[in-house]
Design an enzyme around this catalytic site. Structure first.
Site, PDB file in Angstrom:
ATOM      1  N   HIS A 153       0.834  -1.206   0.000  1.00  0.00           N
ATOM      2  CA  HIS A 153       0.000   0.000   0.000  1.00  0.00           C
ATOM      3  C   HIS A 153       0.868   1.255   0.000  1.00  0.00           C
ATOM      4  O   HIS A 153       1.894   1.310   0.680  1.00  0.00           O
ATOM      5  CB  HIS A 153      -0.903   0.035   1.230  1.00  0.00           C
ATOM      6  N   CYS A 227       0.334   1.865  -5.792  1.00  0.00           N
ATOM      7  CA  CYS A 227      -0.598   2.737  -6.521  1.00  0.00           C
ATOM      8  C   CYS A 227      -0.043   4.153  -6.656  1.00  0.00           C
ATOM      9  O   CYS A 227       0.735   4.613  -5.824  1.00  0.00           O
ATOM     10  CB  CYS A 227      -1.943   2.797  -5.798  1.00  0.00           C
ATOM     11  N   ARG A 236      -0.072   2.568 -11.599  1.00  0.00           N
ATOM     12  CA  ARG A 236       0.900   1.876 -10.769  1.00  0.00           C
ATOM     13  C   ARG A 236       2.277   2.508 -10.925  1.00  0.00           C
ATOM     14  O   ARG A 236       2.682   2.888 -12.024  1.00  0.00           O
ATOM     15  CB  ARG A 236       0.977   0.392 -11.150  1.00  0.00           C
TER      16      ARG A 236
END
Length: 249
Positions: A153, A227, A236
């Site tokens: 993340h 991300c 990405r």
């Protein structure tokens, strides 16, 4: 009559205001939960898991003094190929693959102060939302020939890859397992590509969306994906590195 209308209007306006304030407070609490509380929970859990892994490895026997392993050629490469990279230790070659969602390694990025567990798989509930880094199935394991590809993340749930955009060529990425410590060196980055760009995690990583981004020869690679831009999942961001050294434990 006119006074009654004004009174009803005032009550309606007051009720509407109360509802708006309530909705605003609820939304604020949701934002606080998502941006602060999930980070705190995930970071605490990830730190505890790193400590548990190191304790477990320590209980299985005192590690030997670190010594670089002999270089091992990639599968299918001849012994005399130029500049072979270090391969896995004999112990790791015999080790069974990790179970799904199992944390089995520790990834460190000294430049960013990151130190998190690596677990098998990239599922949100079982891996990423715990603050872990997830290993893409069917990509290489640490130190093995091919591409050790992971995801993490960038925002919320520990956000271990929050600042990977700051990594530059030459920065170290370290992967510690029970048997060895692998040091990769950042080599290239891809600032933006599509989520469907599976080429970036191929054994020879090369973007299928942005021609020219990636590599054309086999080797020992690491790939970090997350991300981008921040607080979105539209694209990405990719960081690539190459294996520099292996130290047996």
């Amino acid at each position: 009559m006119q006074g009654a209308r004004r009174s009803r209007f005032a009550r309606a306006a007051w009720c509407g205001g109360e509802i708006a304030v309530t909705v605003g407070v609820v939304l604020l609490l949701l934002v606080v939960h998502q941006l602060w509380w999930t980070n705190r929970q995930a970071r605490d859990a990830a730190e505890a898991k790193v400590a548990a892994l190191e304790e477990e490895w320590g209980e299985r026997g005192e590690p030997m003094d670190p010594e670089p392993t002999d270089p091992a050629p990639a599968d299918g490469l001849a012994e005399d190929d130029p500049d072979p990279s270090p391969g896995p230790t004999a112990t790791e070659q015999r080790r069974t693959p990790p179970r799904w969602d199992q944390a089995y390694a520790v990834l460190s990025i000294p430049e960013l102060g990151v130190r998190v567990p690596v677990a098998e798989g990239v599922g949100k509930a079982g891996v990423l939302d715990k603050g872990y880094v997830g290993h893409y199935p069917r990509t290489a394991q640490p130190g093995r020939a091919g591409n050790f590809a992971v995801a993490g993340h960038r925002n919320t749930h520990g956000e271990p890859f929050r600042y990977v955009n700051r990594l530059r060529s030459g920065d170290r990425i370290e992967v510690l397992t029970e048997d060895a410590a692998y040091t990769y060196v950042v080599d290239r980055t891809l600032a933006r590509t599509l989520p469907s760009d599976g080429g970036v995690i191929d054994p020879v990583p090369r973007s299928s969306v942005r021609p020219g981004a990636g590599y054309g020869e086999r080797g020992y690679y690491i790939t970090l994906t997350t991300c981008t831009p921040e607080f979105t999942s539209t694209y990405r961001l990719v960081v690539w590195g190459k294996l520099k050294s292996v130290q047996a434990r």
